[in-house]
Design an enzyme around this catalytic site. Sequence first.
Site, mmCIF file in Angstrom:
data_model
loop_
_atom_site.group_PDB
_atom_site.id
_atom_site.type_symbol
_atom_site.label_atom_id
_atom_site.label_comp_id
_atom_site.label_asym_id
_atom_site.label_seq_id
_atom_site.Cartn_x
_atom_site.Cartn_y
_atom_site.Cartn_z
ATOM 1 N N GLU A 100 0.840 -1.206 0.000
ATOM 2 C CA GLU A 100 0.000 0.000 0.000
ATOM 3 C C GLU A 100 0.866 1.242 0.000
ATOM 4 O O GLU A 100 1.939 1.258 0.600
ATOM 5 C CB GLU A 100 -0.876 0.008 1.273
ATOM 6 C CG GLU A 100 -2.307 -0.436 1.040
ATOM 7 C CD GLU A 100 -3.163 0.595 0.323
ATOM 8 O OE1 GLU A 100 -2.650 1.361 -0.504
ATOM 9 O OE2 GLU A 100 -4.370 0.618 0.601
ATOM 10 N N ASP A 101 0.400 2.286 -0.652
ATOM 11 C CA ASP A 101 1.116 3.567 -0.601
ATOM 12 C C ASP A 101 0.949 4.198 0.777
ATOM 13 O O ASP A 101 1.911 4.646 1.382
ATOM 14 C CB ASP A 101 0.610 4.506 -1.706
ATOM 15 C CG ASP A 101 -0.909 4.645 -1.741
ATOM 16 O OD1 ASP A 101 -1.610 3.916 -1.014
ATOM 17 O OD2 ASP A 101 -1.405 5.490 -2.510
ATOM 18 N N ASP A 104 -4.635 5.019 5.847
ATOM 19 C CA ASP A 104 -5.281 6.205 6.406
ATOM 20 C C ASP A 104 -6.373 5.684 7.354
ATOM 21 O O ASP A 104 -6.061 5.199 8.437
ATOM 22 C CB ASP A 104 -5.734 6.967 5.152
ATOM 23 C CG ASP A 104 -6.532 8.218 5.310
ATOM 24 O OD1 ASP A 104 -6.076 9.242 4.802
ATOM 25 O OD2 ASP A 104 -7.610 8.176 5.876
ATOM 26 N N PHE A 153 -2.538 15.926 4.470
ATOM 27 C CA PHE A 153 -2.788 15.424 3.124
ATOM 28 C C PHE A 153 -1.501 15.582 2.314
ATOM 29 O O PHE A 153 -0.972 16.679 2.187
ATOM 30 C CB PHE A 153 -3.945 16.161 2.441
ATOM 31 C CG PHE A 153 -4.249 15.580 1.092
ATOM 32 C CD1 PHE A 153 -4.901 14.357 0.985
ATOM 33 C CD2 PHE A 153 -3.834 16.212 -0.073
ATOM 34 C CE1 PHE A 153 -5.139 13.772 -0.259
ATOM 35 C CE2 PHE A 153 -4.072 15.639 -1.317
ATOM 36 C CZ PHE A 153 -4.727 14.421 -1.402
ATOM 37 N N ILE A 154 -0.988 14.453 1.819
ATOM 38 C CA ILE A 154 0.286 14.485 1.105
ATOM 39 C C ILE A 154 0.153 14.044 -0.356
ATOM 40 O O ILE A 154 -0.790 13.330 -0.712
ATOM 41 C CB ILE A 154 1.360 13.608 1.809
ATOM 42 C CG1 ILE A 154 0.927 12.130 1.890
ATOM 43 C CG2 ILE A 154 1.685 14.153 3.201
ATOM 44 C CD1 ILE A 154 2.020 11.181 2.380
ATOM 45 N N ASP A 160 -1.580 11.095 -5.128
ATOM 46 C CA ASP A 160 -2.096 12.180 -5.958
ATOM 47 C C ASP A 160 -3.093 13.082 -5.250
ATOM 48 O O ASP A 160 -3.682 12.714 -4.236
ATOM 49 C CB ASP A 160 -2.818 11.591 -7.169
ATOM 50 C CG ASP A 160 -4.161 10.962 -6.762
ATOM 51 O OD1 ASP A 160 -4.174 10.143 -5.820
ATOM 52 O OD2 ASP A 160 -5.191 11.318 -7.360
ATOM 53 N N ARG A 166 1.582 12.464 -8.812
ATOM 54 C CA ARG A 166 2.111 11.103 -8.623
ATOM 55 C C ARG A 166 3.570 10.977 -9.052
ATOM 56 O O ARG A 166 4.303 10.133 -8.546
ATOM 57 C CB ARG A 166 1.287 10.086 -9.438
ATOM 58 C CG ARG A 166 -0.160 9.959 -8.978
ATOM 59 C CD ARG A 166 -0.766 8.701 -9.583
ATOM 60 N NE ARG A 166 -2.224 8.672 -9.526
ATOM 61 C CZ ARG A 166 -2.931 8.261 -8.489
ATOM 62 N NH1 ARG A 166 -2.331 7.851 -7.402
ATOM 63 N NH2 ARG A 166 -4.242 8.258 -8.525
HETATM 64 P P1 IMP Z 1 -7.923 4.249 3.645
HETATM 65 O O1 IMP Z 1 -8.776 3.250 2.927
HETATM 66 O O2 IMP Z 1 -8.739 5.310 4.336
HETATM 67 O O3 IMP Z 1 -6.875 3.659 4.557
HETATM 68 O O4 IMP Z 1 -7.196 5.111 2.552
HETATM 69 C C1 IMP Z 1 -6.210 4.621 1.818
HETATM 70 C C2 IMP Z 1 -6.148 5.229 0.437
HETATM 71 O O5 IMP Z 1 -6.574 6.608 0.394
HETATM 72 C C3 IMP Z 1 -4.717 5.232 0.049
HETATM 73 O O6 IMP Z 1 -4.355 4.028 -0.583
HETATM 74 C C4 IMP Z 1 -4.612 6.439 -0.855
HETATM 75 O O7 IMP Z 1 -4.902 6.066 -2.176
HETATM 76 C C5 IMP Z 1 -5.656 7.397 -0.336
HETATM 77 N N1 IMP Z 1 -5.044 8.411 0.576
HETATM 78 C C6 IMP Z 1 -5.059 8.404 1.928
HETATM 79 N N2 IMP Z 1 -4.394 9.459 2.437
HETATM 80 C C7 IMP Z 1 -3.916 10.157 1.370
HETATM 81 C C8 IMP Z 1 -3.111 11.355 1.245
HETATM 82 O O8 IMP Z 1 -2.676 12.027 2.213
HETATM 83 N N3 IMP Z 1 -2.844 11.748 -0.040
HETATM 84 C C9 IMP Z 1 -3.277 11.074 -1.138
HETATM 85 N N4 IMP Z 1 -4.021 9.949 -1.068
HETATM 86 C C10 IMP Z 1 -4.338 9.491 0.173
HETATM 87 MG MG MG Z 2 -3.898 3.496 -2.347
#
Ligand code: IMP
Ligand code: MG
Length: 176
Positions: A100-101, A104, A153-154, A160, A166
Amino acid sequence: MVKLHDLIFEPYISGEDINKAIDAIAEKLNADYKDECPIFLSVLNGSFMFSSEVMKKFKGECEIHFVKLGSYEGTGSTGEVKTLIGLTKSLAGKRVVILEDIVDTGGTLKELDKILKEKNVADYKIATLFYKPSIYREKFKLDYTGIEIPNEFIVGYGLDYDGLGRNLTSVYKRKS
Ligand code: IMP
Ligand code: MG
């Protein structure tokens, strides 16, 4: 400073720090999956750059597969995770490492957990380049984490803002 659409972003994490974090993750993966053939599962779109680096640093046999999940619109999670491209290959009995990138809320991991259980994998571990512990609300253990950040937010290194940013090789945060 970088401008993407209507927002301004400022430098936050250097490319050098990102590379160090990936080296540390790759070193652990090389130790934990020595003489095995893990399946790296890259979660598109954001983790393409991280996945590519992990793959290049992994020394043994391995495979890579991709899924595309989406929950973000603009700078916030919609709370609903959609599968946009699913898994086509059987992963039954395989050892999977999710790449995973960023983690969150954890909503994406919850969806992946469901998908991988249906696939009857032998086991799976989670590797994430970035992690926002203050908003994580799931219980899945993050086995390999790169860099922890507060609720910012990054963009950059695969991440992106509405499609842009990206290609940046370091990470920027939204300027407040
Ligand atoms: P989660 O499902 O809430 O854990 O969110 C994960 C996905 O939301 C990540 O794989 C990202 O694609 C996107 N995401 C979460 N935080 C950021 C951020 O700060 N910048 C850009 N994309 C984000
Ligand atoms: Mg992602």
